[in-house]
Design a protein around this motif. Structure first.
Motif, mmCIF file in Angstrom:
data_model
loop_
_atom_site.group_PDB
_atom_site.id
_atom_site.type_symbol
_atom_site.label_atom_id
_atom_site.label_comp_id
_atom_site.label_asym_id
_atom_site.label_seq_id
_atom_site.Cartn_x
_atom_site.Cartn_y
_atom_site.Cartn_z
ATOM 1 N N PHE A 62 59.506 -116.305 9.983
ATOM 2 C CA PHE A 62 60.649 -117.112 9.562
ATOM 3 C C PHE A 62 60.200 -118.262 8.667
ATOM 4 N N ALA A 63 59.050 -118.851 8.989
ATOM 5 C CA ALA A 63 58.522 -119.926 8.152
ATOM 6 C C ALA A 63 58.224 -119.416 6.743
ATOM 7 N N LEU A 64 57.655 -118.220 6.648
ATOM 8 C CA LEU A 64 57.371 -117.623 5.341
ATOM 9 C C LEU A 64 58.662 -117.348 4.573
ATOM 10 N N LEU A 65 59.644 -116.789 5.272
ATOM 11 C CA LEU A 65 60.925 -116.491 4.631
ATOM 12 C C LEU A 65 61.619 -117.771 4.164
ATOM 13 N N LYS A 66 61.531 -118.793 4.950
ATOM 14 C CA LYS A 66 62.190 -120.056 4.625
ATOM 15 C C LYS A 66 61.518 -120.736 3.438
ATOM 16 N N LYS A 67 60.188 -120.782 3.449
ATOM 17 C CA LYS A 67 59.467 -121.497 2.398
ATOM 18 C C LYS A 67 59.469 -120.741 1.072
ATOM 19 N N TYR A 68 59.211 -119.428 1.121
ATOM 20 C CA TYR A 68 58.975 -118.677 -0.116
ATOM 21 C C TYR A 68 60.172 -117.872 -0.602
ATOM 22 N N TYR A 69 61.123 -117.577 0.288
ATOM 23 C CA TYR A 69 62.207 -116.667 -0.088
ATOM 24 C C TYR A 69 63.594 -117.273 0.128
ATOM 25 N N HIS A 70 63.652 -118.567 0.414
ATOM 26 C CA HIS A 70 64.913 -119.304 0.492
ATOM 27 C C HIS A 70 65.873 -118.704 1.527
ATOM 28 N N ILE A 71 65.313 -118.342 2.671
ATOM 29 C CA ILE A 71 66.106 -117.813 3.775
ATOM 30 C C ILE A 71 66.291 -118.907 4.825
ATOM 31 N N GLU A 72 67.542 -119.229 5.125
ATOM 32 C CA GLU A 72 67.842 -120.309 6.068
ATOM 33 C C GLU A 72 68.194 -119.791 7.458
ATOM 34 N N HIS A 73 68.526 -118.523 7.553
ATOM 35 C CA HIS A 73 68.829 -117.932 8.854
ATOM 36 C C HIS A 73 68.202 -116.547 8.916
ATOM 37 N N TRP A 74 67.464 -116.271 10.005
ATOM 38 C CA TRP A 74 66.852 -114.950 10.187
ATOM 39 C C TRP A 74 66.580 -114.767 11.666
ATOM 40 N N ASP A 75 67.241 -113.812 12.250
ATOM 41 C CA ASP A 75 67.087 -113.608 13.689
ATOM 42 C C ASP A 75 67.401 -112.159 14.026
ATOM 43 N N PHE A 76 66.980 -111.729 15.198
ATOM 44 C CA PHE A 76 67.275 -110.385 15.687
ATOM 45 C C PHE A 76 67.085 -110.379 17.189
ATOM 46 N N PRO A 77 67.703 -109.432 17.891
ATOM 47 C CA PRO A 77 67.631 -109.417 19.358
ATOM 48 C C PRO A 77 66.214 -109.190 19.870
ATOM 49 N N ALA A 78 65.953 -109.693 21.056
ATOM 50 C CA ALA A 78 64.658 -109.476 21.703
ATOM 51 C C ALA A 78 64.406 -107.986 21.864
ATOM 52 N N GLY A 79 63.168 -107.584 21.647
ATOM 53 C CA GLY A 79 62.796 -106.186 21.806
ATOM 54 C C GLY A 79 62.879 -105.366 20.546
ATOM 55 N N TYR A 80 63.402 -105.974 19.459
ATOM 56 C CA TYR A 80 63.481 -105.260 18.186
ATOM 57 C C TYR A 80 62.268 -105.582 17.316
ATOM 58 N N LEU A 81 61.990 -104.705 16.371
ATOM 59 C CA LEU A 81 60.774 -104.784 15.570
ATOM 60 C C LEU A 81 60.674 -106.099 14.813
ATOM 61 N N CYS A 82 59.508 -106.734 14.925
ATOM 62 C CA CYS A 82 59.228 -107.992 14.240
ATOM 63 C C CYS A 82 58.277 -107.694 13.079
ATOM 64 N N PRO A 83 58.774 -107.596 11.867
ATOM 65 C CA PRO A 83 57.965 -107.109 10.744
ATOM 66 C C PRO A 83 57.092 -108.185 10.098
#
Length: 309
Positions: A62-83
């Protein structure tokens, strides 16, 4: 702890922003909750995280997405793939190279289909932000589609570039997703690699052992999937070869609607069987593109029924 010194990862694509490793000082400034996961590497005392901890990996991503890709919200349910972001963006960059060799620079809107987008919707997010591509993101799991939609709608501009579609029939890949009169320059897919849950668990344990060698983790070994993942994300009957063969079979039906079909292939030994299926399907062009993230070598196979450049 040295949080700034970086190791250049020459194996990553030349356009990959993460070739110089992770600047944890900058990343924690961008996303302060990451700081609680920062530890010192026991070998060189540099800043790192415990990569066998899903929560730590999710915070880093999330830190990478926020800093480099201008993403302010990124989430998914527990147990799902964390890429992991660096490897995912590499696929995007190599696809961009493939496309540049196939179409003119002044081509209009680039349309891409992501098969099995997952709850994170990571490929469409990265492709939209870095390339300006427009995506249809499909998945067989309603929960994944709901989470993917939430990620898209919660970030400015993405709803104009990404449409999420539920695949109603889990035995189909393109059927039911590609609509009449639609055209895609690319399809992409990170397929379920394993043949069964037992096979996926063995793979996870190997990953856990490799990660624990390089981390300060004191976690006990267990059978949980370190980076998450549901059945459809990790395994299917027959594994990736069976999945890609089905993809090839269906691709013939959409040969006029797609320029390049592509799919990641986890094992080099699987390429010969996949290439044979492509030759039987009369694919006009077959490319294998190698990628690498550190010591890990990965690849994707691309095929087209168009004999043109």
């Amino acid at each position: 702890m040295n949080a700034k010194k970086a190791i250049i990862k020459d194996s990553l694509h030349k356009n990959n922003l993460h070739r110089r490793g992770y600047d944890f000082s900058a990343l924690t400034q961008s996303y302060p909750p990451l700081s609680s996961f920062i530890i010192s590497n026991k070998f060189n005392q540099q800043a790192t995280i415990n990569f066998s901890d899903t929560n730590a990996v999710k915070a880093l991503n999330f830190a990478l997405l926020k800093k480099y890709y201008h993403i302010e919200h990124w989430d998914f349910p527990a147990g799902y793939l964390c890429p992991p972001i660096p490897g995912r963006i590499d696929y995007i960059h190599y696809l961009a190279d493939l496309l540049k060799e196939s179409i003119s620079d002044n081509a209009n809107k680039i349309s891409v289909l992501d098969i099995g987008t997952g709850a994170s919707c990571i490929y469409p997010i990265l492709g939209a932000r870095t390339q300006g591509w427009h995506f249809v993101a499909s998945d067989i799991d309603p929960i994944s589609i709901k989470a993917a939609n939430a990620n898209v709608k919660s970030n400015k501009g993405l709803a104009k570039q990404i449409t999420c579609r539920l695949q109603q029939n889990s035995t189909h890949i393109f059927d039911g997703i590609i609509q009449p009169n639609e055209y895609y320059h690319l399809t992409m897919c990170n397929p379920p690699f394993h043949k069964s849950l037992a096979d996926a668990t063995k793979g996870t344990l190997r990953k856990w052992q490799n990660l624990s060698k390089d981390s300060n983790s004191s976690n006990r070994q267990n059978n949980t999937l370190n980076f998450g993942g549901q059945k459809g994300e990790l395994w299917c009957q027959g594994g990736e070869v069976s999945f890609i063969r089905q993809m090839i079979k269906e691709s013939k039906q959409y040969r006029e609607q797609v320029l390049w079909f592509t799919c990641l292939v986890s094992k080099k030994d699987h390429l010969s069987a996949i290439k044979l299926s492509l030759k039987k399907a009369n694919a006009a062009k077959i490319n294998v593109v190698k990628m690498a993230q550190g010591q890990k070598i990965s690849r994707f196979i691309a095929w087209s029924f168009s004999a043109e450049k």
